[in-house]
Design an enzyme around this catalytic site. Sequence first.
Site, PDB file in Angstrom:
ATOM      1  N   ALA A 123      77.753  68.977  21.558  1.00 37.22           N
ATOM      2  CA  ALA A 123      76.946  69.783  20.318  1.00 37.22           C
ATOM      3  C   ALA A 123      77.363  68.945  19.099  1.00 37.22           C
ATOM      4  CB  ALA A 123      76.612  71.070  20.472  1.00 37.22           C
ATOM      5  N   LYS A 124      76.545  69.124  18.016  1.00 36.85           N
ATOM      6  CA  LYS A 124      76.902  68.817  16.737  1.00 36.85           C
ATOM      7  C   LYS A 124      75.810  69.225  15.804  1.00 36.85           C
ATOM      8  CE  LYS A 124      80.412  66.205  14.868  1.00 36.85           C
ATOM      9  NZ  LYS A 124      81.661  66.284  15.418  1.00 36.85           N
ATOM     10  N   GLY A 125      76.353  69.823  14.744  1.00 34.06           N
ATOM     11  CA  GLY A 125      75.190  70.317  13.396  1.00 34.06           C
ATOM     12  C   GLY A 125      75.740  70.346  12.198  1.00 34.06           C
TER      13      GLY A 125
END
Length: 415
Positions: free
Chosen positions: A101-103
């Site tokens: 994931a990444k944000g």
Amino acid sequence: MGLSDDLDVFVSDAMRGLAMSDDECRLLNTPFREVSFEVPLRRDDGSLHVFRGYRVQHDRARGPFKGGMRFHPGVDLDHFRAFATLMTYKTALVDVPFGGAKGGVACDPTSLSAAELERLVKGVTQRLDPIIGPDDDIPAPDMGTGPQEMAWMMDAYSDAHGYSPSVVTGKPLVLGGCPGRASATGTGVAVATERACAHIGLDLDGATVAIQGFGNVGAHAALQLRARGARIVAVSDVDDARRSAGGLDLDDVARAVREDPEGDPPTVAEAFGDAEPFDIGDLLTQDVDIVVPAAIGGVIDGDVGAALRCRLVVEGANNPTTPEGHAAMRDAGITAVPDILANAGGVTVSYFEWAGNRGGRPWSAAQVDEELEAVMVRAFDATADRAGEDGTDLRTAAFRIAVDRVRHAQALRGV
Ligand code: NAD
């Protein structure tokens, strides 16, 4: 081509090499979930500012989603889509039980007061609350965030769910952080370099190294490579580049890192002001044995790849090489250790932190060092073996191993 397009080329190539079906490719190429949200912030002067936040969860077949939170004005959904995908394959390659994931938030954190930043981080955590959690998605620091931001995220999440240190990694040590997390990526780069040198018959003892970027990854990689006998002869950051044929003196950097292990290392100008200055744009093409890009993406394109004069490139940065740069290095006989292998030390120690928090028993520094080295060596050797079996390069082999592991986990779990 953008970041996503470049990564697509490497992933698609691996999928072709694995003779995957269209259905399998579609499942892996489509992110599990993409969230875009508003984060209102009441500034200290009473005015209201609304920021844009994002989280892309790419795949969780092998474990909870895992990836950093980036606070930077230039980020958008496409940016996080690429980085989330990269995380899925990085965790798979080093075989830690996480997905990808990444944000983050499109903002300039340096323009905010500490109080504003705390309100912003806690607001972001409230927005993300339904989709993060110790068994669901575990954020970590990335560009523009660090241990303090992780402490605020943990606090906001714990307010709603009870004490939950394992909801984030990269926390300050006093709040359940892991010893060696700050140096983990640089250490992993050094272990991968040592292994790669043995692989190509280059003696690391006395080998010359140029490092682009002297932040967390670059500075720790420099110290760890020096400890393994290498000579760091050129470094650069966004403002300055310095070199010394006899080797740059890293003693001040080592002292600064010892005194404040979680702080920023000195800048290139601060640390090497007495050494010879040169053009920042010439760092990667220095006449050295080893080049470590440890700054930004896309720096080794076709032209730079053809102009390199080293034998080995070890990718500390994420996505530093374009497909054209990859082909140029391959044609020139330069060995490249790809980012999903070379810079996986950080997420590996994040796993140790998460596991220690969940087990209620933190890992010691000695345990972290020993296990990190073992994980990196295992991942490098598996990649080199696969490259030998398939008659291909390390990047292609790394993506084939990683994509295959995720595909296999997905197939076993079913749709
Ligand atoms: P950082 O912000 O601590 O340091 C970045 C360094 O790069 C700074 O010295 C900066 O001045 C320099 N820089 C920026 N633009 C540059 C340019 N055009 N030319 C030369 N230098 C430039 O960041 P970091 O945590 O060290 O991360 C560096 C890279 O490694 C990024 O690509 C990041 O995504 C990747 N990475 C970091 C980690 C980690 O644990 N920190 C893990 C995996 C990958």
